[in-house]
Write an enzyme that holds these catalytic residues in place. Sequence first.
Site, mmCIF file in Angstrom:
data_model
loop_
_atom_site.group_PDB
_atom_site.id
_atom_site.type_symbol
_atom_site.label_atom_id
_atom_site.label_comp_id
_atom_site.label_asym_id
_atom_site.label_seq_id
_atom_site.Cartn_x
_atom_site.Cartn_y
_atom_site.Cartn_z
ATOM 1 N N ASP A 14 -26.292 -10.010 -3.253
ATOM 2 C CA ASP A 14 -25.703 -10.963 -2.035
ATOM 3 C C ASP A 14 -25.830 -10.299 -0.748
ATOM 4 O O ASP A 14 -25.677 -9.158 -0.508
ATOM 5 C CB ASP A 14 -24.504 -10.795 -3.197
ATOM 6 C CG ASP A 14 -22.985 -11.472 -2.311
ATOM 7 O OD1 ASP A 14 -24.391 -11.774 -0.678
ATOM 8 O OD2 ASP A 14 -21.908 -12.405 -2.651
ATOM 9 N N GLY A 38 -19.646 -10.330 2.384
ATOM 10 C CA GLY A 38 -18.252 -10.367 3.332
ATOM 11 C C GLY A 38 -17.502 -9.259 2.317
ATOM 12 O O GLY A 38 -17.541 -8.225 2.714
ATOM 13 N N CYS A 98 -13.818 -27.383 15.263
ATOM 14 C CA CYS A 98 -15.177 -27.781 14.531
ATOM 15 C C CYS A 98 -14.731 -28.982 12.834
ATOM 16 O O CYS A 98 -15.945 -29.281 12.146
ATOM 17 C CB CYS A 98 -15.318 -26.035 13.548
ATOM 18 S SG CYS A 98 -16.152 -25.080 14.397
#
Length: 289
Positions: free
Chosen positions: A72, A76, A271
Amino acid sequence: MTEKSKLSPKYEELAEIYDISNEFYQLFLGETMGYTCGYFEREDMTGDQAQLAKFDLALGKLGLRPGMTLLDIGCGWGAGLARAVQQYDVNVIGLTLSREQQRYAVEKLATIDTDRTIEVRLQGWEEFDDHVDRIVSIGAFEHFGFDRYPAFFETTHRALPDDGVMLLHTITGFDLRRAQELGLSLTFEHARFAKFIADEIFPGGRLPSVPKVEENAVAAGFTVARVHEIGPHYVRTLKIWEDALTAHRDEAIALQGQVVYDRFAKYLTGCQKYFASGHISVHQFTLTK
């Protein structure tokens, strides 16, 4: 071949973003700490449920089998790694450039009852020389910059076996052809907001177009098996984060101050408009070797 050895991971840039405070991010990201577009399979899903559904969507495209090793890139706070171990019974290696993310992920993953190996490395893909069975990268590609794309795809292609698969999940900008198809225009307002994001939220980041991802992946030897757009789901994701940050306003300011709070509030609110209009989107690319 691109000389990967000349590339140094962007430790300082990423630390500036993600090492401010795990507690601050928890205030609006929720239990999963997933900081990318959720996937709302049902209207009644919570933000955390949508984050897990997003990880399931990505992992489900890889053809994972028990005992495989999954890399991965940009793991995170570890939710994707946890999901892979729990749902697919695989070994996992997570890469992050953030010490705070690494610390949080290690603690989170230590609670999983498994015989599989779990690693969370403070390491960039530029330094990765091992071989794995599958690769997933969710929300990291935006940080790399266009000049690193050839090296990234060559590195990941080399790390995979002959039947290898990589799932790349990234925010995408639009090219002029796409803009014309959607009837979109660029204004000074768009440019100012893009500069704010690049300067204050994701320093050094660039948004690729879909063709730019495809061209660089193919040049490295990948086949683009599928391109799946899920950008509209980000509008609801951002709204959930905005509402959570607003609800924890006092705590957020106590942790990081008014300036940081205002910066993130502007980011989360602004956003939403651009994902809703289609000026920016999110695509998942299934790349096969």
